[in-house]
Write a protein that holds these residues in place. Structure first.
Motif, PDB file in Angstrom:
ATOM      1  N   SER A 149       1.012  -0.516   0.035  1.00  0.00           N
ATOM      2  CA  SER A 149       0.209   0.212  -0.003  1.00  0.00           C
ATOM      3  C   SER A 149       0.592   0.990   0.015  1.00  0.00           C
ATOM      4  O   SER A 149       2.463   1.501   0.787  1.00  0.00           O
ATOM      5  CB  SER A 149      -0.940   0.308   1.218  1.00  0.00           C
ATOM      6  OG  SER A 149      -1.582   0.551   1.327  1.00  0.00           O
ATOM      7  N   THR A 162      -6.295   1.994   2.738  1.00  0.00           N
ATOM      8  CA  THR A 162      -5.514   0.566   2.509  1.00  0.00           C
ATOM      9  C   THR A 162      -5.483  -0.531   1.778  1.00  0.00           C
ATOM     10  O   THR A 162      -6.849  -1.172   1.607  1.00  0.00           O
ATOM     11  CB  THR A 162      -4.380   0.605   3.940  1.00  0.00           C
ATOM     12  OG1 THR A 162      -3.371  -0.027   3.238  1.00  0.00           O
ATOM     13  CG2 THR A 162      -5.567  -0.394   4.591  1.00  0.00           C
ATOM     14  N   THR A 163      -4.941  -1.942   1.353  1.00  0.00           N
ATOM     15  CA  THR A 163      -4.766  -2.824   1.476  1.00  0.00           C
ATOM     16  C   THR A 163      -5.357  -3.694   2.299  1.00  0.00           C
ATOM     17  O   THR A 163      -4.964  -2.956   3.381  1.00  0.00           O
ATOM     18  CB  THR A 163      -3.562  -3.870   1.478  1.00  0.00           C
ATOM     19  OG1 THR A 163      -2.515  -2.103   0.454  1.00  0.00           O
ATOM     20  CG2 THR A 163      -3.884  -4.633   0.229  1.00  0.00           C
TER      21      THR A 163
END
Length: 995
Positions: A149, A162-163
């Protein structure tokens, strides 16, 4: 404040039910509080091991918090199966856990790393081991993927985009839900590096190798659900009012889903979502495939929605290579974040429970859900099973059991005979789920040595799709796979087999097959509307925000269509234009006031009588009043049908602006008999199933993977012309540019020339390389086809050819080519010069995502005195007591700061149904009547409830059946939308100070 009618309350409660409130959970399921906030505060994710151990990711930073020491994974065990965790350990401490997979003695986790520093060092996919099974990881996390990310925005915002979630498929890959922060130079253990702009699905092998993109063009997805046939599903998040709402998507390998640059105006190039569900916030995902569950819940994806306080079932129906769906309520609970099921059929749901955007150590829980009367059978300890007994697990009707079995088989390596697994794949008496599991297990066991057997399985129509897919699932193996079975499969009658063959050919990578692939790229031709070049009846000069102008135009009687057009004039920030008192006066002196129109389009908001584009009462910028007016927003077009007796009359109006926050706004006003020629690209359906687009879309993606420029150029004169040109406009290749220009210069087919000019305009620019230094925020410009443009080596060549063709074109096509260049962001000098948006704009609450509103507390210094002043002008005071001396009405806000912190108060106002006061209750009488309001008193004799109007109702306790916290509130979610972020910070800070 006027007391709401029973009809209003009823309609609101109906609306609240759609958001997951006020609804009983299924009576055929049992619910148990597995763990409360003392064990699992602020649970962001969880995973159930097949054996029933539950790993919960705790994130006391929430989505917007920052700093180390706030994250952990807690392992929970229920040793007596009473539905409550009776044993727990802190398995590991790490930042921002966002996704967990528990398999064997390994726990895979998507998380942040602070490395004992104050700032986040990166987002990682890591693996932890617990070989001694003491409930604590044996050592530090081993990173499988680094920097998955963008570090800059994880540090500045927090982890809200984010991831996120991870899940393992029966193909053995770990699938990763990438939020729209994207990532730069993510690196796997084998040195593979990747960069990704925006959201999508990434996948990687369990050892951190072979990282690759699965799908892209998504917004802020949080998790994936994967079914036994490797169909992947997501429920995404909204972009706060820019047309991308909660959507359920069937993720087809290599697919482009269009966010943010294609989903609105280039929908013929994307795979659309299966539905648009309005506001909400998709989180955890699970495909339920467990034999212990009732059929009505089984074999369907279950998707959590944090914003709607609900878990939903999306009931699927096959539709060619994809599906259609019908969404159904499943389970309601407070802000679910994740869900999973163990090998005995016990489901676990993590709930945020109002823990806020920065976490809360006193909020959050894990719920266990099982079918009533579940005949619990402990999951076997796979590591102790002998070879034949272990392999038998692939025949299980449980998806959890099949996957756990597969991973144990792979862990044993050569100790398990591949032929024992192949026999299951070949057994036509077994379920398709079991045979598919065996096919993917066999492929992983044997690598290139298993190709021959997989190609033999591909002769079996019932498993052909999965055999073709498994054989090419690893690129190192795929290069050894013969192309002939895949070329044959391109002509299969089953569209899913065709998709598998197309993806497989792209992975095999032999360019000579492109000439066959392009034959499947047959799609509908793009529609281009040649603009009218009729001179308008009137066109103003550039009108600034503080100016007005009188318009008087004699109509020529040639048409009964009249268009009032607003052009943005290079600035689309706050262009809230108004046609004041538009009317037509005929020769007899009769007046037709133009208050009803046939149709209207606008760039933002609505076109409305006596209201601005933002639906506010219409006032001219500067304060002058008019009898009536039509408010709109550039670019806009308002069409009227003019009665015959007025067709030779005189049109008149005053043109200007409504109130707007942009002092630099400007626009041009046009009166015409013809529609504006400003756009040949209409907004398309981007959340409506379109099974017909899937095969040509995947064919185009395969052509791009193969670099099939020659095959695409050759197909321009074939039935696949439109798909071939589609592929060429997505490949920035010098040979492709030369071929398109040569075809343009040699063709006399005007329809084809327009398509070629569109392709060249598209190729003039390309997406600028992503370096992680910027992010498009929660409301990106969706006009596309690129977000940030840059030129490349062929741009000058394209510009010369484009201008040369324009010089030869008639007036109508000159106008069309100008429009095409603008639509494609082809900034060709002299046609479409770059326009820089100027002027400051004060951000308002209603135009800002809730996450950015929360971040405003860090950005703006509060002025509590101003907050008190502003609050007195808002509707809140009609229903709430603010000062101690105020009449008592709804929930008292005089001491709200001693109950809620700043962020919690803000959330309660922005999302009132997410945070309801404990004393705001529904008192239900034994006759079914409900009294909604503030609970003033409750004892054995009397219950007193004060409604929103401040009227107290005294009820005999003996007549009351229940008093519960209300499931919904009549307070709307947009009360403070017109405040600037500074004003909002002032108001909330003032309220937070009231203790």
């Amino acid at each position: 404040m006027k007391k709401p009618s029973k009809k209003t309350l009823k309609s609101f409660l109906a609306y609240a039910t759609t958001l997951g409130f006020a609804q009983a959970n299924p009576s055929d399921l049992e619910f148990t509080k597995f763990a409360d906030s003392s064990l699992t505060p602020s649970p962001a994710c969880l995973a159930a091991h097949a054996n029933g151990d539950v790993y919960v990711g705790i994130d006391l930073l929430g989505s917007l918090g920052k700093g180390p020491g706030k994250g952990s994974i807690v392992k929970l065990q229920d040793t007596n199966n009473d539905g409550k965790a009776d044993k727990h350990t802190v398995f590991a401490e790490l930042g921002h856990p966002r996704g967990i997979v528990a398999m064997g003695d390994k726990v895979y986790v998507l998380h942040a790393d602070y490395a004992d520093q104050k700032e986040m060092q990166g987002m990682y996919l890591s693996v932890l081991e617990d070989k001694d099974q003491d409930g604590v990881a044996d050592g530090p996390a081993k990173h499988l993927i680094k920097d998955v990310s963008t570090i800059k925005f994880n540090r500045s915002r927090g982890a809200d985009h984010t991831t996120n979630g991870i899940r393992m498929g029966i193909d053995g890959w770990i699938y990763i839900a990438v939020g729209d922060f994207g990532f730069v130079d993510a690196e796997g253990t084998d040195g593979t590096k990747m960069t990704m702009l925006g959201g999508g699905i990434l996948r990687v092998r369990p050892d951190g190798g072979e990282m690759e993109l699965y799908t892209y063009g998504l917004r802020n997805i949080y998790d994936v659900a994967i079914d036994p046939f490797m169909n992947v599903y997501t429920r995404g998040n909204t972009n706060d009012g820019v047309g991308w709402w909660i959507r359920f998507i069937d993720q087809i390998q290599t697919g482009d889903y269009g966010y943010p640059s294609l989903y609105m105006y280039f929908t013929d190039e994307i795979i659309p979502a299966l539905c648009d569900l309005g506001s909400g916030s998709g989180t955890g995902a699970l495909f339920m495939d467990e034999p212990t569950w009732p059929a009505k819940y089984n074999k369907q994806p279950m998707m959590a929605d944090w914003g709607r306080n609900h878990v939903y079932i999306h009931r699927l129906t096959k539709d060619g290579p994809t599906f259609t769906q019908d969404v159904e309520d499943f389970v309601g609970l407070s802000q679910p974040t994740d869900l999973d099921v163990d090998g005995s059929g016990r489901m676990y749901i993590a709930a945020w429970q109002g823990a806020g955007y920065k976490g809360n150590p006193n909020k959050g829980f894990v719920e266990r859900v099982t079918p009533k009367g579940l005949n619990y059978k402990p999951f076997p300890e796979l590591s102790k099973l002998k070879g034949e007994a272990l392999v038998k697990g692939l025949k299980s009707p449980s998806a959890t059991a099949r996957l756990a079995t597969q991973q144990e088989i792979l862990n044993r390596g050569s100790k398990v005979a591949p032929n024992s697994v192949l026999a299951i794949a070949q057994d036509a008496s077994l379920s398709l789920e079991c045979r598919t599991a065996a096919i993917f297990t066999y492929a992983q066991m044997t690598g290139k040595d298993g190709i021959k057997a997989l190609m033999a399985l591909a002769e079996d129509a019932s498993v052909r799709e999965f055999a073709l897919r498994a054989a090419t699932d690893r690129k190192e193996v795929a290069k050894h796979v013969p192309v002939e079975p895949y070329l044959k499969a391109l002509k299969d009658t089953e569209p899913r087999v065709q998709v598998a063959a197309l993806v497989g050919l792209g992975r095999i990578g032999k360019q000579e097959v492109a000439s066959e692939v392009v034959k499947l790229a047959i799609t509908e031709p793009r529609k281009f509307v040649v603009p009218s070049v009729t001179k308008p009846l009137f066109e103003s000069s550039s009108i600034k925000v503080d100016q007005t102008e009188q318009v008087s135009v004699k109509l020529d009687g040639e048409s009964n269509r009249l268009f009032l057009i607003g052009d943005e004039d290079g600035d689309n920030g706050g262009d809230h234009i108004v046609w004041f008192e538009p009317k037509i006066t005929n020769a007899d002196g009769k007046v037709l006031e133009l208050k009803k129109w046939k149709k209207a389009k606008q760039g933002w908001g609505k076109t409305a009588l006596n209201k601005s584009a933002s639906n506010k009462p219409l006032k001219q910028y500067g304060g002058k009043s008019f009898a009536y007016g039509i408010g709109s927003h550039t670019n806009s077009s308002i069409e009227f049908n003019v009665p015959k007796k007025f067709m030779h009359g005189t049109f008149s109006a005053t043109i200007g602006f409504a109130n707007t926050s942009n002092a630099n706004a400007k626009a041009k006003f046009i009166v015409s008999h013809s529609a504006p020629g400003g756009s040949s690209r209409e907004k398309g359906p981007h959340a409506t199933p379109n099974s017909k687009i899937v095969i040509p879309h995947i064919a185009v993606q395969t052509l791009r993977e193969l670099g099939g420029v020659d095959a695409s150029l050759a197909a321009i004169d074939s039935p696949a012309q439109d798909g071939a040109i589609w592929a060429l406009r997505r490949m920035h290749d010098s040979k492709g540019v030369d071929g398109l220009i040569a075809k343009l210069n040699s063709s006399s087919d005007q329809t084809l020339k327009v398509k070629l000019m569109d392709a060249l305009a598209r190729l003039y620019s390309k997406e600028a390389p992503y370096d992680g230094s910027w992010w498009w925020s929660t409301k990106p410009d969706p006009h596309g086809p690129y977000y940030k443009t840059t030129t490349w080596s062929e741009s000058d060549k394209i510009a010369s050819a484009y201008l040369a063709e324009m010089a030869k074109a008639d007036a109508a096509h000159k106008a069309l080519y100008t429009v095409i260049a603008k639509n494609n962001k082809a900034f060709i000098p002299g046609i479409n010069d770059v326009v820089v948006d100027k002027g400051p704009k004060l951000p308002k609450v209603g135009e800002t995502s809730i996450e950015d509103v929360m971040l405003a507390f860090e950005k703006y210094k509060p002025n509590k005195a101003n907050g008190k002043k502003v609050l007195k002008t808002q509707a809140c005071i009609g229903c709430h007591s603010i000062e101690a001396a105020d009449p008592k009405k709804g929930p008292d806000m005089n001491k709200i700061g001693s109950i809620l912190d700043r962020e919690a108060i803000a959330e309660a106002i922005l999302k009132p149904d997410a945070t309801i006061a404990e004393n705001w209750v529904d008192a239900t009488m034994k006759d079914g009547t409900i009294h909604n309001g503030t609970l003033v008193k409750k004892d054995d004799a009397i219950v007193i409830v004060r409604n929103i109007a401040g009227i107290e109702t005294k009820l005999k306790a003996s007549d009351v059946s229940s008093v519960k916290k209300a499931g919904s509130t009549i307070m709307g979610p947009h009360l403070l939308d017109d405040l600037t972020l500074q004003e909002f910070v002032d108001v909330i800070s003032y309220l937070a100070d009231k203790k």
